[in-house]
Motif scaffolding. Sequence first.
Motif, PDB file in Angstrom:
ATOM      1  N   TYR A  52      37.069  -7.023  33.862  1.00  6.55           N
ATOM      2  CA  TYR A  52      35.498  -7.732  33.584  1.00  6.55           C
ATOM      3  C   TYR A  52      36.099  -9.228  33.024  1.00  6.55           C
ATOM      4  O   TYR A  52      36.989  -9.453  32.370  1.00  6.55           O
ATOM      5  CB  TYR A  52      34.966  -7.037  32.485  1.00  6.55           C
ATOM      6  CG  TYR A  52      34.447  -5.832  32.881  1.00  6.55           C
ATOM      7  CD1 TYR A  52      33.713  -5.426  33.880  1.00  6.55           C
ATOM      8  CD2 TYR A  52      35.141  -4.686  32.231  1.00  6.55           C
ATOM      9  CE1 TYR A  52      33.470  -4.107  34.342  1.00  6.55           C
ATOM     10  CE2 TYR A  52      34.830  -3.398  32.134  1.00  6.55           C
ATOM     11  CZ  TYR A  52      33.960  -3.168  33.470  1.00  6.55           C
ATOM     12  OH  TYR A  52      33.670  -1.721  33.776  1.00  6.55           O
ATOM     13  N   THR A  53      35.172 -10.178  33.500  1.00  2.63           N
ATOM     14  CA  THR A  53      35.489 -11.355  32.668  1.00  2.63           C
ATOM     15  C   THR A  53      34.002 -11.797  31.578  1.00  2.63           C
ATOM     16  O   THR A  53      33.043 -10.509  31.711  1.00  2.63           O
ATOM     17  CB  THR A  53      35.373 -12.719  33.527  1.00  2.63           C
ATOM     18  OG1 THR A  53      33.901 -12.532  34.059  1.00  2.63           O
ATOM     19  CG2 THR A  53      36.123 -12.698  34.484  1.00  2.63           C
ATOM     20  N   ALA A  63      31.977 -18.847  32.152  1.00  6.01           N
ATOM     21  CA  ALA A  63      33.353 -19.012  32.066  1.00  6.01           C
ATOM     22  C   ALA A  63      34.087 -17.556  32.657  1.00  6.01           C
ATOM     23  O   ALA A  63      33.213 -16.659  32.510  1.00  6.01           O
ATOM     24  CB  ALA A  63      33.591 -19.160  30.581  1.00  6.01           C
ATOM     25  N   SER A  64      35.285 -17.703  32.844  1.00  5.35           N
ATOM     26  CA  SER A  64      35.760 -16.491  33.675  1.00  5.35           C
ATOM     27  C   SER A  64      37.124 -15.793  32.507  1.00  5.35           C
ATOM     28  O   SER A  64      37.983 -15.392  32.984  1.00  5.35           O
ATOM     29  CB  SER A  64      36.587 -16.798  34.997  1.00  5.35           C
ATOM     30  OG  SER A  64      37.579 -17.737  34.504  1.00  5.35           O
ATOM     31  N   PHE A  65      36.793 -15.797  31.216  1.00  2.46           N
ATOM     32  CA  PHE A  65      37.557 -15.430  30.322  1.00  2.46           C
ATOM     33  C   PHE A  65      37.575 -13.809  30.409  1.00  2.46           C
ATOM     34  O   PHE A  65      36.729 -13.190  30.426  1.00  2.46           O
ATOM     35  CB  PHE A  65      37.298 -15.763  28.668  1.00  2.46           C
ATOM     36  CG  PHE A  65      37.195 -17.428  28.452  1.00  2.46           C
ATOM     37  CD1 PHE A  65      37.807 -18.214  29.256  1.00  2.46           C
ATOM     38  CD2 PHE A  65      36.459 -17.632  27.467  1.00  2.46           C
ATOM     39  CE1 PHE A  65      37.443 -19.557  28.948  1.00  2.46           C
ATOM     40  CE2 PHE A  65      36.190 -18.930  27.083  1.00  2.46           C
ATOM     41  CZ  PHE A  65      36.888 -20.073  27.732  1.00  2.46           C
ATOM     42  N   LYS A  66      38.779 -13.463  30.511  1.00  2.00           N
ATOM     43  CA  LYS A  66      39.192 -12.038  30.525  1.00  2.00           C
ATOM     44  C   LYS A  66      38.684 -11.481  29.515  1.00  2.00           C
ATOM     45  O   LYS A  66      38.702 -11.811  28.161  1.00  2.00           O
ATOM     46  CB  LYS A  66      40.638 -11.861  30.550  1.00  2.00           C
ATOM     47  CG  LYS A  66      41.405 -11.969  31.959  1.00  2.00           C
ATOM     48  CD  LYS A  66      42.747 -11.682  31.750  1.00  2.00           C
ATOM     49  CE  LYS A  66      43.431 -12.101  33.184  1.00  2.00           C
ATOM     50  NZ  LYS A  66      44.814 -11.818  32.984  1.00  2.00           N
ATOM     51  N   ILE A  67      38.186 -10.086  29.652  1.00  2.00           N
ATOM     52  CA  ILE A  67      38.038  -8.950  28.529  1.00  2.00           C
ATOM     53  C   ILE A  67      39.044  -8.176  28.218  1.00  2.00           C
ATOM     54  O   ILE A  67      39.484  -7.690  29.146  1.00  2.00           O
ATOM     55  CB  ILE A  67      36.541  -8.346  28.856  1.00  2.00           C
ATOM     56  CG1 ILE A  67      35.359  -9.355  29.086  1.00  2.00           C
ATOM     57  CG2 ILE A  67      36.013  -7.588  27.732  1.00  2.00           C
ATOM     58  CD1 ILE A  67      34.911 -10.279  28.018  1.00  2.00           C
ATOM     59  N   TYR A  68      39.351  -8.130  27.080  1.00  2.00           N
ATOM     60  CA  TYR A  68      40.417  -6.839  26.781  1.00  2.00           C
ATOM     61  C   TYR A  68      39.927  -5.539  26.061  1.00  2.00           C
ATOM     62  O   TYR A  68      38.868  -5.709  25.437  1.00  2.00           O
ATOM     63  CB  TYR A  68      41.275  -7.553  25.758  1.00  2.00           C
ATOM     64  CG  TYR A  68      42.184  -8.525  26.408  1.00  2.00           C
ATOM     65  CD1 TYR A  68      43.400  -8.424  26.793  1.00  2.00           C
ATOM     66  CD2 TYR A  68      41.717 -10.016  26.823  1.00  2.00           C
ATOM     67  CE1 TYR A  68      44.121  -9.273  27.580  1.00  2.00           C
ATOM     68  CE2 TYR A  68      42.409 -11.026  27.162  1.00  2.00           C
ATOM     69  CZ  TYR A  68      43.455 -10.642  27.588  1.00  2.00           C
ATOM     70  OH  TYR A  68      44.296 -11.516  28.465  1.00  2.00           O
ATOM     71  N   ASN A 120      41.934 -20.570  22.991  1.00  2.00           N
ATOM     72  CA  ASN A 120      41.169 -20.617  21.837  1.00  2.00           C
ATOM     73  C   ASN A 120      40.416 -19.219  21.401  1.00  2.00           C
ATOM     74  O   ASN A 120      40.287 -19.114  20.247  1.00  2.00           O
ATOM     75  CB  ASN A 120      39.913 -21.542  21.815  1.00  2.00           C
ATOM     76  CG  ASN A 120      40.710 -22.806  22.019  1.00  2.00           C
ATOM     77  OD1 ASN A 120      39.894 -23.617  22.981  1.00  2.00           O
ATOM     78  ND2 ASN A 120      41.481 -23.622  21.358  1.00  2.00           N
ATOM     79  N   ILE A 121      40.307 -18.380  22.343  1.00  2.00           N
ATOM     80  CA  ILE A 121      39.407 -17.215  21.957  1.00  2.00           C
ATOM     81  C   ILE A 121      39.838 -15.928  22.852  1.00  2.00           C
ATOM     82  O   ILE A 121      40.216 -16.261  23.975  1.00  2.00           O
ATOM     83  CB  ILE A 121      37.928 -17.602  22.191  1.00  2.00           C
ATOM     84  CG1 ILE A 121      36.990 -16.479  21.739  1.00  2.00           C
ATOM     85  CG2 ILE A 121      37.668 -17.852  23.803  1.00  2.00           C
ATOM     86  CD1 ILE A 121      35.523 -17.033  21.210  1.00  2.00           C
ATOM     87  N   ARG A 122      39.731 -14.826  22.317  1.00  4.10           N
ATOM     88  CA  ARG A 122      39.913 -13.698  23.239  1.00  4.10           C
ATOM     89  C   ARG A 122      38.794 -12.645  22.876  1.00  4.10           C
ATOM     90  O   ARG A 122      38.490 -12.154  21.502  1.00  4.10           O
ATOM     91  CB  ARG A 122      41.203 -13.084  22.934  1.00  4.10           C
ATOM     92  CG  ARG A 122      41.827 -11.862  23.876  1.00  4.10           C
ATOM     93  CD  ARG A 122      43.138 -11.380  23.642  1.00  4.10           C
ATOM     94  NE  ARG A 122      43.898 -12.462  24.497  1.00  4.10           N
ATOM     95  CZ  ARG A 122      45.279 -12.146  24.751  1.00  4.10           C
ATOM     96  NH1 ARG A 122      45.688 -10.975  24.623  1.00  4.10           N
ATOM     97  NH2 ARG A 122      45.921 -13.241  25.301  1.00  4.10           N
ATOM     98  N   PHE A 123      38.272 -12.184  24.006  1.00  4.24           N
ATOM     99  CA  PHE A 123      36.978 -10.965  23.752  1.00  4.24           C
ATOM    100  C   PHE A 123      37.593  -9.732  24.112  1.00  4.24           C
ATOM    101  O   PHE A 123      38.419  -9.409  24.588  1.00  4.24           O
ATOM    102  CB  PHE A 123      36.086 -11.441  24.905  1.00  4.24           C
ATOM    103  CG  PHE A 123      35.187 -12.667  24.549  1.00  4.24           C
ATOM    104  CD1 PHE A 123      34.119 -12.807  23.761  1.00  4.24           C
ATOM    105  CD2 PHE A 123      35.731 -13.941  25.108  1.00  4.24           C
ATOM    106  CE1 PHE A 123      33.427 -14.152  23.313  1.00  4.24           C
ATOM    107  CE2 PHE A 123      35.166 -15.115  24.753  1.00  4.24           C
ATOM    108  CZ  PHE A 123      34.019 -15.055  23.976  1.00  4.24           C
ATOM    109  N   PHE A 124      37.165  -8.755  23.180  1.00  2.90           N
ATOM    110  CA  PHE A 124      37.341  -7.330  23.391  1.00  2.90           C
ATOM    111  C   PHE A 124      36.078  -6.646  23.261  1.00  2.90           C
ATOM    112  O   PHE A 124      35.103  -6.862  22.841  1.00  2.90           O
ATOM    113  CB  PHE A 124      38.389  -6.978  21.987  1.00  2.90           C
ATOM    114  CG  PHE A 124      39.290  -7.721  21.881  1.00  2.90           C
ATOM    115  CD1 PHE A 124      40.525  -7.346  22.266  1.00  2.90           C
ATOM    116  CD2 PHE A 124      39.115  -8.873  20.861  1.00  2.90           C
ATOM    117  CE1 PHE A 124      41.789  -8.226  22.012  1.00  2.90           C
ATOM    118  CE2 PHE A 124      40.489  -9.515  20.587  1.00  2.90           C
ATOM    119  CZ  PHE A 124      41.559  -9.265  21.412  1.00  2.90           C
ATOM    120  N   LEU A 125      36.049  -5.562  24.322  1.00  4.18           N
ATOM    121  CA  LEU A 125      35.320  -4.332  24.291  1.00  4.18           C
ATOM    122  C   LEU A 125      35.761  -3.323  23.241  1.00  4.18           C
ATOM    123  O   LEU A 125      36.911  -2.830  23.570  1.00  4.18           O
ATOM    124  CB  LEU A 125      35.200  -3.746  25.514  1.00  4.18           C
ATOM    125  CG  LEU A 125      34.136  -4.386  26.317  1.00  4.18           C
ATOM    126  CD1 LEU A 125      33.883  -4.055  27.860  1.00  4.18           C
ATOM    127  CD2 LEU A 125      32.689  -4.798  25.570  1.00  4.18           C
TER     128      LEU A 125
END
Length: 188
Positions: A52-53, A63-68, A120-125
């Motif tokens: 997912y992004t 934006a298409s930042f990856k989700i981890y 600058n940022i990293r997203f997590f579930l």
Amino acid sequence: MISSKLKKGLLLIAEPSMIGDLSFNRSVILLADHSEGEGGSVGFIINKPLKYTIHDLIPEIKASFKIYNGGPVEQDNLYFIHNIPDLIPNSVEISDGIYWGGEYEFVKSLINKGEINKDNIRFFLGYTGWEEDQLETEMEENSWITIENKYENKIIGKSASHFWKEKIMELGGEYLIWSNAPENPYLN
């Protein structure tokens, strides 16, 4: 450098012997919070991107930042770490210029304006959590190797694809054989 004392900001490297644990096999975790003897610990798996992004999960973010996969706890919640506390109010410092959380509406707006990038940022579930003394017990059982985060706040932009392997190779010695082993040696 291997560290023997647990503290927030350290990296936890899953021991190669942690085979069969779907959540933690070959994981590298940033320890975001740790309290000796009270309250437990919190961390985020930083090397397991999902398919997912951020736009897939929150369509109003362009934006298409990856989700981890941050870990097995509360996987229906989105968390983030970042290195821009001056732009995101109410952030909590983990260590070395890495921050956790903050005002989500600011984040959404800044991303849409192009003022925040993937470095600058990293997203997590979800996240990884340990009850009081649980992480210490796992350390005594040799489940984790703790190392200093030499990347400091640049770890946010670090590629995840071979991160565990890199860390295992840096440890050298008996770990070298594991660096090229298949993820599940029983299937070899």
